[in-house]
Design a protein around this motif. Sequence first.
Motif, PDB file in Angstrom:
ATOM      1  N   THR A  35      57.476 104.843  22.159  1.00  0.00           N
ATOM      2  CA  THR A  35      56.867 104.245  20.466  1.00  0.00           C
ATOM      3  C   THR A  35      58.074 105.442  19.493  1.00  0.00           C
ATOM      4  N   VAL A  36      59.384 106.457  20.147  1.00  0.00           N
ATOM      5  CA  VAL A  36      60.283 107.435  19.419  1.00  0.00           C
ATOM      6  C   VAL A  36      61.213 106.439  19.650  1.00  0.00           C
ATOM      7  N   ARG A  37      61.731 105.540  20.759  1.00  0.00           N
ATOM      8  CA  ARG A  37      62.661 104.497  20.466  1.00  0.00           C
ATOM      9  C   ARG A  37      62.590 103.575  20.299  1.00  0.00           C
ATOM     10  N   GLU A  38      61.345 103.159  19.821  1.00  0.00           N
ATOM     11  CA  GLU A  38      60.622 101.636  19.307  1.00  0.00           C
ATOM     12  C   GLU A  38      62.100 101.906  17.501  1.00  0.00           C
ATOM     13  N   ASP A  91      77.214 124.988  33.328  1.00  0.00           N
ATOM     14  CA  ASP A  91      77.287 125.876  31.546  1.00  0.00           C
ATOM     15  C   ASP A  91      76.397 126.196  31.345  1.00  0.00           C
ATOM     16  N   GLU A  92      75.536 126.938  31.111  1.00  0.00           N
ATOM     17  CA  GLU A  92      73.710 127.718  31.098  1.00  0.00           C
ATOM     18  C   GLU A  92      74.274 126.660  29.167  1.00  0.00           C
ATOM     19  N   LEU A  93      75.219 128.026  28.455  1.00  0.00           N
ATOM     20  CA  LEU A  93      75.448 127.632  26.960  1.00  0.00           C
ATOM     21  C   LEU A  93      75.428 126.190  26.404  1.00  0.00           C
ATOM     22  N   GLU A  94      76.047 125.699  27.182  1.00  0.00           N
ATOM     23  CA  GLU A  94      76.559 124.670  26.651  1.00  0.00           C
ATOM     24  C   GLU A  94      75.512 123.417  27.569  1.00  0.00           C
ATOM     25  N   ALA A  95      74.465 123.405  28.422  1.00  0.00           N
ATOM     26  CA  ALA A  95      73.584 122.878  28.777  1.00  0.00           C
ATOM     27  C   ALA A  95      72.529 122.810  27.283  1.00  0.00           C
ATOM     28  N   ARG A  96      72.266 124.387  27.082  1.00  0.00           N
ATOM     29  CA  ARG A  96      71.355 124.346  26.511  1.00  0.00           C
ATOM     30  C   ARG A  96      71.684 123.577  25.290  1.00  0.00           C
ATOM     31  N   LYS A  97      72.629 123.610  24.567  1.00  0.00           N
ATOM     32  CA  LYS A  97      73.314 123.149  23.321  1.00  0.00           C
ATOM     33  C   LYS A  97      73.204 121.643  23.283  1.00  0.00           C
ATOM     34  N   THR A  98      73.470 121.476  24.167  1.00  0.00           N
ATOM     35  CA  THR A  98      73.346 119.502  24.152  1.00  0.00           C
ATOM     36  C   THR A  98      71.799 119.151  24.477  1.00  0.00           C
ATOM     37  N   MET A  99      71.306 120.177  25.096  1.00  0.00           N
ATOM     38  CA  MET A  99      69.749 119.672  24.893  1.00  0.00           C
ATOM     39  C   MET A  99      69.184 119.303  23.848  1.00  0.00           C
ATOM     40  N   PHE A 100      69.470 120.633  23.319  1.00  0.00           N
ATOM     41  CA  PHE A 100      68.880 121.007  21.768  1.00  0.00           C
ATOM     42  C   PHE A 100      69.264 119.745  20.949  1.00  0.00           C
ATOM     43  N   ILE A 101      70.058 119.358  21.260  1.00  0.00           N
ATOM     44  CA  ILE A 101      70.630 118.864  20.436  1.00  0.00           C
ATOM     45  C   ILE A 101      69.994 116.636  20.227  1.00  0.00           C
ATOM     46  N   ASN A 102      69.893 116.884  22.123  1.00  0.00           N
ATOM     47  CA  ASN A 102      69.497 115.158  21.452  1.00  0.00           C
ATOM     48  C   ASN A 102      68.071 115.670  21.787  1.00  0.00           C
ATOM     49  N   LEU A 103      66.784 116.368  21.943  1.00  0.00           N
ATOM     50  CA  LEU A 103      65.752 116.754  21.288  1.00  0.00           C
ATOM     51  C   LEU A 103      65.500 116.718  20.069  1.00  0.00           C
ATOM     52  N   ASN A 160      68.119 115.393  17.613  1.00  0.00           N
ATOM     53  CA  ASN A 160      68.020 114.077  16.868  1.00  0.00           C
ATOM     54  C   ASN A 160      66.988 113.527  17.262  1.00  0.00           C
ATOM     55  N   ALA A 161      66.507 113.213  18.260  1.00  0.00           N
ATOM     56  CA  ALA A 161      65.844 112.103  17.903  1.00  0.00           C
ATOM     57  C   ALA A 161      63.924 112.855  17.766  1.00  0.00           C
ATOM     58  N   GLU A 162      63.506 113.548  17.176  1.00  0.00           N
ATOM     59  CA  GLU A 162      63.143 114.525  16.391  1.00  0.00           C
ATOM     60  C   GLU A 162      63.134 114.427  14.319  1.00  0.00           C
ATOM     61  N   LYS A 163      63.947 114.335  14.314  1.00  0.00           N
ATOM     62  CA  LYS A 163      64.295 114.411  12.843  1.00  0.00           C
ATOM     63  C   LYS A 163      64.264 112.750  12.738  1.00  0.00           C
ATOM     64  N   GLY A 164      65.292 111.772  13.920  1.00  0.00           N
ATOM     65  CA  GLY A 164      65.400 110.867  13.016  1.00  0.00           C
ATOM     66  C   GLY A 164      63.954 109.943  13.474  1.00  0.00           C
ATOM     67  N   PHE A 165      62.652 110.083  14.246  1.00  0.00           N
ATOM     68  CA  PHE A 165      61.301 109.793  14.359  1.00  0.00           C
ATOM     69  C   PHE A 165      60.674 110.287  12.646  1.00  0.00           C
ATOM     70  N   GLY A 209      47.722 110.563  15.292  1.00  0.00           N
ATOM     71  CA  GLY A 209      49.453 109.787  14.722  1.00  0.00           C
ATOM     72  C   GLY A 209      50.833 110.609  15.345  1.00  0.00           C
ATOM     73  N   LYS A 210      51.608 110.561  13.963  1.00  0.00           N
ATOM     74  CA  LYS A 210      53.051 110.875  13.937  1.00  0.00           C
ATOM     75  C   LYS A 210      52.763 112.767  13.601  1.00  0.00           C
ATOM     76  N   ASN A 211      52.049 112.999  13.121  1.00  0.00           N
ATOM     77  CA  ASN A 211      52.327 114.468  13.053  1.00  0.00           C
ATOM     78  C   ASN A 211      52.358 114.948  14.648  1.00  0.00           C
ATOM     79  N   SER A 212      51.207 114.613  15.494  1.00  0.00           N
ATOM     80  CA  SER A 212      51.180 115.092  17.110  1.00  0.00           C
ATOM     81  C   SER A 212      52.077 114.812  18.110  1.00  0.00           C
ATOM     82  N   ILE A 213      53.116 113.234  17.581  1.00  0.00           N
ATOM     83  CA  ILE A 213      54.399 113.462  18.116  1.00  0.00           C
ATOM     84  C   ILE A 213      55.135 113.700  18.280  1.00  0.00           C
ATOM     85  N   PHE A 214      54.995 114.433  16.739  1.00  0.00           N
ATOM     86  CA  PHE A 214      56.498 115.305  16.091  1.00  0.00           C
ATOM     87  C   PHE A 214      55.249 116.385  17.132  1.00  0.00           C
TER      88      PHE A 214
END
Length: 232
Positions: free
Chosen positions: A181-184, A211-223, A225-230, A93-98
Amino acid sequence: MDFKPIKTKKIYEEIVEQIKQMIVHGDLNPGDKLIPERELAEKLEVGRSAVREAYRALEAIGIIEIKPGEGTFVREMGFKSMTDIMSLAVQTGKNSIFELLELRKIVEVEAAALAAQRRTEEDIQMIKKALDEMEKDIQKGNLGDISDIKFHYTICAAAHNSLLNKLMSSISETMKREMVTVREKLYRVPGTPTRLLEEHKKIFEAIIKGDELEARKTMFINLDNAEKGFME
């Protein structure tokens, strides 16, 4: 083993589901012996044939092992078993995908930073190829789940850590189902495909620049946002 009485037409499937749930939640662990068919049938208030059918189904998918003369056991944790347990968890279920999305944040944010530090020219080309595929998918109105997975996997590969690669391989099938599931759900919100593409482009740009710091930041934002949106 706290089993529950069965009240359904598809009896053996309900038995399979209960055993799966017990494995996922740690009530049954690799190596544990299941109670005999007759005793389980009495506890569940079902026919013994239904229990036998459930055990056979679980054995067929590699979750349990039936040893003649010894009993029925939860399979020991190996590479395939770990993948199976991850798959079972997400199916609950939903909690496990989270939780899987949460795991991805823990792993892939640092992987992006390592990729920015260690990427080769070949790595950059592979990431770019996945990004281009994603853009084409979005232009065609497709989910882009496969190209998205390729993008994230090529970044992890660019981190050049063999254990990280093994971890990502072990959850690959689970991630494929999670991505769909998430993208749908995310795609129901207008403008989401374009936003996701831009987020991925920023991750790629940070890796190219090293740029390691920027890579961390942008990857975190992407994931994140996906988590929050789901979860909304």
